[in-house]
Design an enzyme around this catalytic site. Structure first.
Site, PDB file in Angstrom:
ATOM      1  N   HIS A  13      39.570  34.986  34.541  1.00  0.00           N
ATOM      2  CA  HIS A  13      39.660  36.162  35.409  1.00  0.00           C
ATOM      3  C   HIS A  13      39.901  35.697  36.848  1.00  0.00           C
ATOM      4  O   HIS A  13      39.598  34.569  37.215  1.00  0.00           O
ATOM      5  CB  HIS A  13      38.392  37.020  35.339  1.00  0.00           C
ATOM      6  CG  HIS A  13      37.141  36.337  35.792  1.00  0.00           C
ATOM      7  ND1 HIS A  13      36.803  36.199  37.118  1.00  0.00           N
ATOM      8  CD2 HIS A  13      36.142  35.742  35.096  1.00  0.00           C
ATOM      9  CE1 HIS A  13      35.652  35.565  37.226  1.00  0.00           C
ATOM     10  NE2 HIS A  13      35.227  35.259  36.018  1.00  0.00           N
ATOM     11  N   ARG A 441      30.631  57.745  45.566  1.00  0.00           N
ATOM     12  CA  ARG A 441      31.169  56.452  46.017  1.00  0.00           C
ATOM     13  C   ARG A 441      31.574  56.524  47.488  1.00  0.00           C
ATOM     14  O   ARG A 441      32.314  57.423  47.904  1.00  0.00           O
ATOM     15  CB  ARG A 441      32.381  56.066  45.168  1.00  0.00           C
ATOM     16  CG  ARG A 441      32.076  55.915  43.675  1.00  0.00           C
ATOM     17  CD  ARG A 441      31.538  54.557  43.346  1.00  0.00           C
ATOM     18  NE  ARG A 441      32.523  53.518  43.548  1.00  0.00           N
ATOM     19  CZ  ARG A 441      33.449  53.179  42.654  1.00  0.00           C
ATOM     20  NH1 ARG A 441      33.524  53.811  41.484  1.00  0.00           N
ATOM     21  NH2 ARG A 441      34.300  52.198  42.904  1.00  0.00           N
TER      22      ARG A 441
END
Length: 564
Positions: A13, A441
């Protein structure tokens, strides 16, 4: 001229590449921006980003003096170089091999690469350097002393003491998703109360101590053999599931808009507070053992803006530098700079890094080709910044694609979605309708001057990675970018680096009276930040943006997905 290419994030990743020429960073990009796979998961290849770095510099593989990779594939055995042809081909692609690419790679330890990414760009001659992440090459936290002679490792905490994994599994248990969503836990923490007793992790005199003995994972046992095959990681997930449940928090369902009202928020607040205490203890140890008043941070946990804000206000810390690309992608930068320093091509102190605008850019020909391919209707206003500012003042949400792309997870006015911060309406529309994510958020501001908006206007604010306390004026006039805890994560825009973005802010001030815009990353759910103009057009259409600005071109409305 000496060229060193660094490769980062080879743990399946966050692959990336960074090119350093005579000690100067000339190109840095993440593989996900080319592959269009978020975090470039399940692949070690940095082929596209490496090829772009060479293209950007106008060189070939024969011009590269050394390639450094931030990963020891043979851990726990020592390794200085990788000469395995298949492994090199996996990292750089067969095209690099066919073009005369490197026959061996220099190994820079993962945590050393993180430390190098934080110290060498900090512009200081002496610093305590702290790296905190999930784990890399068997290490989860490390303390280093950065001096003119380079980096000297003082302490290392093994993977069994991982603060990154603690925070990650708290994120999962709260129903917020996997390790890629740790930022959600930080945002959610502001809505909760730290009432959950997580007594298996405690600050200690040397930093902190994690003890999961009660869940079958004693910290002093030798788990080395089970590190590389991920069996320890799987057992750790189960242990944390039991530990959080025993603390009174059952495994929670997938987060929704009401998550901030329940026990998930209390778990988030408890985990955040405990992380802060442990990191403050680690930093105190680092400052004491180095005698330094400068602190440099890297590793995935260094993306925790809340903790960074606390550290920035700590009296013992005179200078704070947080690597903006603090995750594994930033290891490409660190590996290249560490290698360049060893070669005598980089001397301390170097210039302080003030931006991450090191990725690809696109000229008018490339932009027009993308527009024509997409069948987009566009205009070229006399002043694109003024035209964009008027749209924002009218309440529109626009995509903004200008100049060289940013590295790291924060959009900083090169690949951004912009809106008016005067009310929370634009923030809520972006979260609900455009990003299609939880309403709680937080979003961040870009501004020219911190003075009216934060209580620490001289604090670090180049890259939205340090939380500042908002002033009463900010809470009143730009509530769309002030979090529920009264903080904001500002970007101070440098007109010399981003002239078009600065002009937009000036034009927006002329329209509204404030030189602040709401800025979030230009991407949709599960996709990387856009890279090319074609990416911007297709993403903007899917997201339903009101307009897109690419260079000098204004697209209103963006082409629908059916026309792509």
């Amino acid at each position: 001229m000496g060229y060193v290419l660094g490769l980062g994030g080879p743990y399946h990743h966050d692959a990336s590449a960074c090119l350093v020429a005579d000690g100067r960073v000339v190109a840095f990009a993440e593989e996900e921006r080319f592959s269009r796979i978020k975090h470039h998961r399940d692949s070690r290849s940095a082929a596209a980003s490496a090829a772009w770095c060479l293209h950007q510099a106008g060189i070939g593989w024969s011009d590269v003096d050394e390639v450094a990779v931030a990963w020891n594939p043979y851990w726990p055995n020592d390794c200085d170089h990788i000469a395995d042809k298949d492994m090199i081909a996996e990292l750089l692609g067969p095209a690099a091999r066919d073009a005369g690419g490197p026959r061996r790679l220099t190994v820079i330890g993962h945590h050393l690469a993180h430390a190098a990414s934080a110290f060498y760009p900090a512009g200081v001659t002496d610093a305590a350097v702290v790296v905190v992440d999930g784990s890399g090459d068997g290490i989860s936290t490390s303390i280093h002393h950065g001096t003119r002679t380079g980096l000297h490792t003082l302490r290392e905490f093994p993977f069994t003491q991982s603060l990154g994994w603690f925070y990650q599994f708290a994120t999962e248990h709260a129903g917020l998703g996997d390790w890629t969503n740790a930022g959600k836990l930080m945002g959610l923490a502001a809505y909760g109360r730290p009432t959950v007793d997580l007594d298996f992790l405690n600050p200690a005199s040397c930093g902190y101590h994690l003890d999961l003995t009660g869940y079958g994972l004693p910290p002093d046992a030798d788990h080395t053999a089970r590190y590389s095959d991920f069996s320890y990681y799987r057992d750790l997930r189960r242990a944390y599931g039991k530990a959080f449940t025993d603390a009174g928090v059952p495994a929670l369902p997938t987060a929704g808009d009401d998550t901030h009202r329940g026990i998930a928020a209390d778990l988030a607040a408890s985990a955040q507070l405990l992380l802060q205490r442990c990191l403050i203890s680690v930093v105190a140890t680092a400052l004491d053992e180095t005698g330094s008043t400068a602190l440099c941070l890297a590793g995935g946990v260094a993306l925790n803006c809340t903790t960074n804000g606390i550290l920035a206000r700590t009296p013992d810390i005179e200078t704070l530098f947080v690597q903006p690309a603090a995750s594994d992608a930033g290891c490409a930068l660190g590996a290249a700079l560490e290698c360049a320093h060893r070669r005598g091509e980089y001397t301390v102190p170097g210039p302080r890094q003030t931006h991450t605008l090191l990725g690809p850019d696109y000229d008018n020909h490339a932009i027009e080709t993308a527009l024509q391919t997409a069948g987009a209707d566009y205009t070229t206003p006399p002043d694109i910044a003024t035209a964009a500012a008027r749209l924002l003042a009218d309440g529109k949400v626009i995509g903004w694609h200008q100049g060289r792309a940013e590295a790291g997870p924060r959009a900083l006015g090169a690949r951004s979605i912009l809106a008016d911060p005067h009310t929370t309406a634009s923030r809520d529309r972006i979260n609900r309708d455009i990003k299609r994510r939880e309403l709680w958020r937080p979003l961040a501001p870009s501004m020219l001057d911190l003075g009216p908006w934060t209580t620490t206007p001289d604090g670090p604010a180049e890259c939205m990675i340090v939380a500042h306390d908002a002033t009463p004026r900010a809470r009143q006039q730009i509530p769309g970018v002030v979090h529920v805890d009264g903080t904001l994560r500002p970007q101070r825009v440098d007109p010399d680096l981003q002239p078009a973005y600065a002009r937009l802010l000036h034009a927006f001030a002329a329209e509204t009276g404030i030189a602040v815009v709401l800025n979030t990353s230009f991407n949709g759910p599960g996709e990387p930040i856009v890279g090319s103009p074609a990416d911007a057009l297709s993403s903007g259409a899917r997201l339903g943006l009101d307009a897109i600005v690419i260079g000098d071109y204004l697209i209103t409305p963006p082409p629908s997905s059916s026309t792509r």
